[in-house]
Write an enzyme that holds these catalytic residues in place. Structure first.
Site: not given
Length: 184
Positions: A39, A55
């Site tokens: 990420a 997410h």
């Protein structure tokens, strides 16, 4: 009937909310390798924190998540192995982080390309297509748009496969599907 092919480096691109991250996640999740999610986003406010949480929930359990806003080349070098598939989401936020840190973007892009060429395992990279709209009105936004275009071109050139996702539908750009030759 289409043949299934495996690729080491896949670039998934598209517009905002096009389904590109979902497509990239499916590629990694169905690879029979341990999934690693890199990420590049930092939670600067409550809305972004909520997005990150959604997410994570969407991916479910089984994913190793590594938060790295800038040094993704080192993470890829360390994590991409024959037993693991790495998903980087996304290059657009990574580029923003580099811009705000006043990093050497061409050098960081070259470093990323070198690492991708040498990885032992598959890597899927998500990026946004940002240059299809109007010319931004300020210099920083224009620089970002231009840098994003250059980054996407560079990574697409070295990637084994490139997929454009529009309205949730993946279109394989590379390798090019069999198409008639166009002449004038």
């Amino acid at each position: 009937m289409s043949a299934v092919q495996s690729f080491r480096t896949v670039l998934v691109t598209g517009g905002a909310r096009s389904g590109k991250s979902l497509h990239a996640e499916r590629l990694v999740a169905t690879s029979s390798r341990d999934p690693v999610y890199v990420a590049t986003c930092a939670a600067f406010d409550a809305e972004m924190s909520a997005r990150i949480a959604r997410h994570r929930e969407q991916r479910g359990t089984g994913w190793v998540t590594i938060e790295e806003p800038r040094d993704i080349a080192a993470v890829i070098a360390r994590e991409a192995t024959p037993a693991r598939a790495v998903l980087v989401d996304c290059l657009t936020l990574w580029l923003s982080n580099l811009l705000f840190a006043e990093a050497d973007i061409p050098a960081e892009t070259a470093r990323l390309a070198e690492v991708l060429a040498a990885t032992a395992g598959p890597v899927v990279l998500v990026t946004n297509e940002v240059g299809s709209g109007i010319v931004p009105e300020n210099a920083l936004a224009r620089r970002f748009r231009d840098e994003q275009g250059r980054l996407n071109r560079h990574i697409a050139e070295i990637a084994d496969a490139v997929v454009l996702v529009a309205a949730g539908l993946p279109l394989v750009l590379k390798p090019a599907p069999a198409q008639p030759e166009i002449r004038l």
